[in-house]
Design a protein around this motif. Structure first.
Motif, PDB file in Angstrom:
ATOM      1  N   TYR A  83       4.545   3.935  -5.465  1.00 43.36           N
ATOM      2  CA  TYR A  83       4.718   4.269  -4.110  1.00 43.36           C
ATOM      3  C   TYR A  83       4.467   3.258  -3.448  1.00 43.36           C
ATOM      4  O   TYR A  83       4.620   2.916  -1.928  1.00 43.36           O
ATOM      5  CB  TYR A  83       3.977   5.366  -3.586  1.00 43.36           C
ATOM      6  CG  TYR A  83       2.282   5.350  -4.108  1.00 43.36           C
ATOM      7  CD1 TYR A  83       1.510   4.415  -3.438  1.00 43.36           C
ATOM      8  CD2 TYR A  83       1.776   6.241  -4.841  1.00 43.36           C
ATOM      9  CE1 TYR A  83       0.098   4.449  -3.896  1.00 43.36           C
ATOM     10  CE2 TYR A  83       0.462   6.179  -5.415  1.00 43.36           C
ATOM     11  CZ  TYR A  83      -0.573   5.213  -4.601  1.00 43.36           C
ATOM     12  OH  TYR A  83      -1.730   5.298  -5.100  1.00 43.36           O
ATOM     13  N   LYS A  84       4.113   1.823  -4.008  1.00 39.54           N
ATOM     14  CA  LYS A  84       3.952   0.539  -3.222  1.00 39.54           C
ATOM     15  C   LYS A  84       5.327  -0.218  -3.010  1.00 39.54           C
ATOM     16  O   LYS A  84       6.229   0.486  -2.367  1.00 39.54           O
ATOM     17  CB  LYS A  84       2.714  -0.106  -3.800  1.00 39.54           C
ATOM     18  CG  LYS A  84       1.488   0.449  -4.086  1.00 39.54           C
ATOM     19  CD  LYS A  84       0.484  -0.318  -4.458  1.00 39.54           C
ATOM     20  CE  LYS A  84      -0.745   0.511  -5.059  1.00 39.54           C
ATOM     21  NZ  LYS A  84      -1.745   0.769  -3.779  1.00 39.54           N
ATOM     22  N   TYR A 112      -6.114  -6.321  -6.223  1.00 39.62           N
ATOM     23  CA  TYR A 112      -5.678  -5.685  -5.073  1.00 39.62           C
ATOM     24  C   TYR A 112      -6.202  -6.349  -3.954  1.00 39.62           C
ATOM     25  O   TYR A 112      -5.350  -6.215  -2.886  1.00 39.62           O
ATOM     26  CB  TYR A 112      -5.929  -3.940  -5.040  1.00 39.62           C
ATOM     27  CG  TYR A 112      -7.625  -3.857  -4.497  1.00 39.62           C
ATOM     28  CD1 TYR A 112      -8.479  -4.279  -5.637  1.00 39.62           C
ATOM     29  CD2 TYR A 112      -8.010  -3.438  -3.316  1.00 39.62           C
ATOM     30  CE1 TYR A 112      -9.773  -3.831  -5.341  1.00 39.62           C
ATOM     31  CE2 TYR A 112      -9.100  -3.105  -3.043  1.00 39.62           C
ATOM     32  CZ  TYR A 112     -10.145  -3.341  -3.910  1.00 39.62           C
ATOM     33  OH  TYR A 112     -11.453  -3.181  -3.567  1.00 39.62           O
ATOM     34  N   SER A 117       0.818  -1.120   0.100  1.00 36.97           N
ATOM     35  CA  SER A 117       0.156  -0.169   0.173  1.00 36.97           C
ATOM     36  C   SER A 117       1.059   1.220  -0.059  1.00 36.97           C
ATOM     37  O   SER A 117       0.741   2.355  -0.765  1.00 36.97           O
ATOM     38  CB  SER A 117      -0.788  -0.011   1.008  1.00 36.97           C
ATOM     39  OG  SER A 117      -2.109   0.804   1.073  1.00 36.97           O
ATOM     40  N   ARG A 145      -9.157  -4.527   4.012  1.00 37.85           N
ATOM     41  CA  ARG A 145     -10.048  -3.964   2.888  1.00 37.85           C
ATOM     42  C   ARG A 145     -11.444  -4.871   3.058  1.00 37.85           C
ATOM     43  O   ARG A 145     -11.475  -6.027   3.299  1.00 37.85           O
ATOM     44  CB  ARG A 145      -9.292  -4.709   1.561  1.00 37.85           C
ATOM     45  CG  ARG A 145      -8.171  -3.860   1.243  1.00 37.85           C
ATOM     46  CD  ARG A 145      -8.589  -2.432   0.614  1.00 37.85           C
ATOM     47  NE  ARG A 145      -7.483  -1.746   0.616  1.00 37.85           N
ATOM     48  CZ  ARG A 145      -7.072  -0.795   1.584  1.00 37.85           C
ATOM     49  NH1 ARG A 145      -7.509  -0.655   2.616  1.00 37.85           N
ATOM     50  NH2 ARG A 145      -5.860   0.040   1.245  1.00 37.85           N
ATOM     51  N   VAL A 200      -8.888   5.830   6.911  1.00 35.12           N
ATOM     52  CA  VAL A 200      -8.119   5.195   5.876  1.00 35.12           C
ATOM     53  C   VAL A 200      -7.839   4.205   6.380  1.00 35.12           C
ATOM     54  O   VAL A 200      -7.191   3.783   7.461  1.00 35.12           O
ATOM     55  CB  VAL A 200      -6.803   6.192   5.889  1.00 35.12           C
ATOM     56  CG1 VAL A 200      -5.745   5.473   5.126  1.00 35.12           C
ATOM     57  CG2 VAL A 200      -6.962   7.662   5.284  1.00 35.12           C
ATOM     58  N   ARG A 214      -5.042  -7.649   4.797  1.00 37.51           N
ATOM     59  CA  ARG A 214      -3.979  -7.826   3.481  1.00 37.51           C
ATOM     60  C   ARG A 214      -2.639  -7.874   4.381  1.00 37.51           C
ATOM     61  O   ARG A 214      -2.423  -7.049   4.967  1.00 37.51           O
ATOM     62  CB  ARG A 214      -3.965  -6.711   2.750  1.00 37.51           C
ATOM     63  CG  ARG A 214      -5.222  -6.951   1.433  1.00 37.51           C
ATOM     64  CD  ARG A 214      -4.810  -6.072   0.297  1.00 37.51           C
ATOM     65  NE  ARG A 214      -4.496  -4.775   0.902  1.00 37.51           N
ATOM     66  CZ  ARG A 214      -4.339  -3.864  -0.285  1.00 37.51           C
ATOM     67  NH1 ARG A 214      -4.676  -3.834  -1.380  1.00 37.51           N
ATOM     68  NH2 ARG A 214      -4.047  -2.352   0.231  1.00 37.51           N
ATOM     69  N   PHE A 239      -9.587  -2.160  -8.777  1.00 40.29           N
ATOM     70  CA  PHE A 239      -9.785  -1.072  -7.717  1.00 40.29           C
ATOM     71  C   PHE A 239     -10.655   0.026  -8.214  1.00 40.29           C
ATOM     72  O   PHE A 239     -10.962   0.276  -9.365  1.00 40.29           O
ATOM     73  CB  PHE A 239      -8.299  -0.453  -7.708  1.00 40.29           C
ATOM     74  CG  PHE A 239      -8.137   0.520  -6.711  1.00 40.29           C
ATOM     75  CD1 PHE A 239      -7.704  -0.210  -5.390  1.00 40.29           C
ATOM     76  CD2 PHE A 239      -7.962   1.788  -6.733  1.00 40.29           C
ATOM     77  CE1 PHE A 239      -7.414   0.604  -4.316  1.00 40.29           C
ATOM     78  CE2 PHE A 239      -7.756   2.601  -5.674  1.00 40.29           C
ATOM     79  CZ  PHE A 239      -7.563   1.836  -4.352  1.00 40.29           C
ATOM     80  N   HIS A 284      -0.264  -3.383  -8.282  1.00 42.15           N
ATOM     81  CA  HIS A 284       0.143  -4.291  -7.418  1.00 42.15           C
ATOM     82  C   HIS A 284       1.224  -5.357  -7.866  1.00 42.15           C
ATOM     83  O   HIS A 284       1.652  -6.396  -7.360  1.00 42.15           O
ATOM     84  CB  HIS A 284      -1.080  -4.989  -6.866  1.00 42.15           C
ATOM     85  CG  HIS A 284      -1.745  -4.160  -5.921  1.00 42.15           C
ATOM     86  ND1 HIS A 284      -1.416  -3.973  -4.713  1.00 42.15           N
ATOM     87  CD2 HIS A 284      -2.660  -3.237  -6.035  1.00 42.15           C
ATOM     88  CE1 HIS A 284      -2.158  -3.430  -3.971  1.00 42.15           C
ATOM     89  NE2 HIS A 284      -2.906  -2.647  -4.750  1.00 42.15           N
TER      90      HIS A 284
HETATM   91  N1  LIG Z   1      -2.750   5.420  -2.291  1.00 39.39           N
HETATM   92  C1  LIG Z   1      -3.350   5.335  -1.274  1.00 39.39           C
HETATM   93  C2  LIG Z   1      -3.376   6.519  -0.272  1.00 39.39           C
HETATM   94  C3  LIG Z   1      -3.794   6.042   1.136  1.00 39.39           C
HETATM   95  C4  LIG Z   1      -4.174   5.040   1.687  1.00 39.39           C
HETATM   96  C5  LIG Z   1      -3.837   3.611   0.591  1.00 39.39           C
HETATM   97  C6  LIG Z   1      -3.388   4.019  -0.629  1.00 39.39           C
HETATM   98  C7  LIG Z   1      -3.478   2.956  -1.640  1.00 39.39           C
HETATM   99  O1  LIG Z   1      -2.788   2.984  -2.525  1.00 39.39           O
HETATM  100  C8  LIG Z   1      -4.385   1.737  -1.160  1.00 39.39           C
HETATM  101  C9  LIG Z   1      -3.970   0.847  -2.444  1.00 39.39           C
HETATM  102  N2  LIG Z   1      -4.130   1.253  -3.635  1.00 39.39           N
HETATM  103  C10 LIG Z   1      -4.700  -0.510  -2.199  1.00 39.39           C
HETATM  104  O2  LIG Z   1      -4.408  -1.339  -2.978  1.00 39.39           O
HETATM  105  O3  LIG Z   1      -5.841  -0.599  -1.514  1.00 39.39           O
END
Ligand SMILES: Nc1ccccc1C(=O)C[C@H](N)C(=O)O
Ligand SMILES: Cc1ncc(COP(=O)(O)O)c(C=O)c1O
Length: 425
Positions: free
Chosen positions: A235-236, A185, A39, A379, A424, A385, A129, A213
């Motif tokens: 960023y992941k 995801y 994440s 989630r 969040v 996760r 997503f 992912h």
């Molecule tokens: N961009 C974010 C900002 C705040 C909190 C989570 C995200 C995530 O990236 C979640 C991710 N995409 C997910 O697979 O749930």
């Protein structure tokens, strides 16, 4: 199946881990276990260093940072594209580090969705997503098309996985464009991208993938698979930092396609400052850039991506699979009595780099984990996760997380919390 459930066995696995030394390169949470690298990846010392260097360039050079910085900002997106390309199996000119996941999807659909005659629909799926679906619907609406008729979403038989056969069956002669995730995801299922791209092209349909992912988690061969386009965030798994600039891939056969959303940074570099009102787009994936790059959100990627290129995706994948296999084995044995259901593929070919543990009390089990300083994510409706990350997690981390989960379940610690997600999650 695993036979040895001792912590010392986990320590033995750590001792023979060829990537172990990379852990020291990261800022790990104090007294905690981070399991959320899918994440938001952690900060590395190298990423911090390259960010500080770009701040220093700004401090010392002002506007001249564009051409005279340590990593000149004017070419930074292109430089990073070169570091991203090997991770996704692409040529450097096919990649650009720009925008964000959702913005890049908008750009690519604006550029490659060309409804014509009977072929007017976009094919996606019901598990992807939400941001992707919002973007696809709004792209249809911008063209005056009703998403109710023009967006087709392939169903999942069980709410966890998609079947490639079902996706291929939905590739009718009304479909103009397909947009799918590389790795789902929630369940972490990998779709067979090579097979899907081949099937799409046999039916004269373009196909693009959301690689959020999978980038930095599994190897790809986007060029050889013939994928038309892809987009992802850095960023992941790639540890570029919160909101770090995203990436896009456009297969070289599409070079010359007019960008749907044009802007001056998509120009040929030597022409850009002519300030001509007729744009001369770059003759590669750079054409799909729009405006000025977010330099401070690009800079950490220089350090972060260096590590991936040093280690190589094969070694990262090997350790990642060993970690998730170990986690699965522990869950299926140590946690067997507590009602967890593994919602991720056992089959290595279909398994990404995170696992989904389903449980009716998942939201509050996550809260109890956080109280133990374990960072998972939740989630909806019922998924914990967990992402043991190859570059900075250990087998001992995995072992400890499972033991903590056992304690939480044995002592019903989760009952101290309400079973609803945080804002969040
Ligand atoms: N961009 C974010 C900002 C705040 C909190 C989570 C995200 C995530 O990236 C979640 C991710 N995409 C997910 O697979 O749930
Ligand atoms: C698969 C997937 N697609 C899209 C997004 C949205 O990305 P962004 O907010 O960077 O546009 C995310 C995560 O946030 C994601 O996991």
């Amino acid at each position: 199946m695993l036979q040895d459930f001792t912590r010392s066995y986990a320590e033995t696995l750590d001792k023979s881990d060829a990537l172990a030394r990379y852990r020291e390169e990261f800022y790990l949470p104090q007294d905690g276990i981070y399991m959320d690298g899918n994440s938001l990846g952690l900060l590395s010392k190298r990423a911090e260093q390259t960010l500080l260097e770009s701040l220093q360039d700004w401090k010392e050079l002002g506007i001249d940072g564009w051409m005279s910085g340590r990593h000149p900002w004017f070419n930074l997106s292109e430089e990073l594209a070169g570091l991203n390309a090997p991770l996704i199996g692409a040529r450097a000119e096919e990649v650009m580090v720009t925008g964000s996941t959702t913005v890049n999807l908008h750009q690519l659909v604006a550029s490659f969705y060309k409804p014509e005659g009977k072929k007017t629909k976009i094919l996606a799926d019901t598990l992807t997503f939400p941001s992707d679906i919002y973007a696809l619907k709004s792209q249809l609406e911008l063209r005056g098309l009703n998403p109710e008729d023009h967006l087709v979403q392939v169903e999942s038989p069980d709410g966890r996985y998609l079947r490639e056969d079902d996706i291929i069956a939905a590739m009718t002669d009304e479909i103009a464009l397909i947009v799918l995730p590389t790795v789902l995801y929630r369940s972490g299922q990998i779709l067979d991208m090579a097979r899907l791209a081949k099937a799409a092209h046999e039916r004269d349909i373009l196909i693009g993938f959301d690689a959020c992912h999978s980038v930095g988690a599994i190897p790809h061969a986007f060029h050889d698979w013939g994928v038309d386009f892809a987009y992802w965030c850095n960023y992941k798994h790639l540890n570029g930092g919160p909101g770090s600039v995203g990436g896009l891939f456009v297969h070289e056969r599409h070079f010359g396609t007019t960008p749907g959303l044009a802007g001056w940074f998509g120009s040929r570099k030597d022409k850009q400052f002519d300030m001509d009102h007729t744009m001369t787009p770059a003759d590669h994936a750079g054409a799909f850039q729009i405006g000025t790059p977010h330099v401070l959100s690009l800079a950490p990627q220089l350090g972060a991506l260096e590590m991936f290129n040093e280690v190589g995706m094969e070694a990262i994948r090997e350790k990642s699979l060993a970690l998730t296999t170990y986690l699965m084995d522990l869950v299926e044995t140590v946690l067997a009595p507590y009602g967890f259901v593994l919602g991720s593929p056992r089959d290595e070919a279909a398994r990404g780099a995170h696992l989904s543990l389903e449980h009716p009390e998942a939201a509050r089990i996550c809260k109890a984990l956080k109280q133990h300083r374990v960072i998972p994510d939740f989630r909806a409706p019922n998924i914990i996760r967990l992402a043991p990350v190859a570059l900075y997690n250990t087998f001992t981390d995995v072992y400890d997380v499972v033991q903590i989960l056992k304690t939480i379940m044995d002592d019903k610690e989760y009952e101290a919390f309400v079973n609803v997600r945080e804002v969040v999650a």
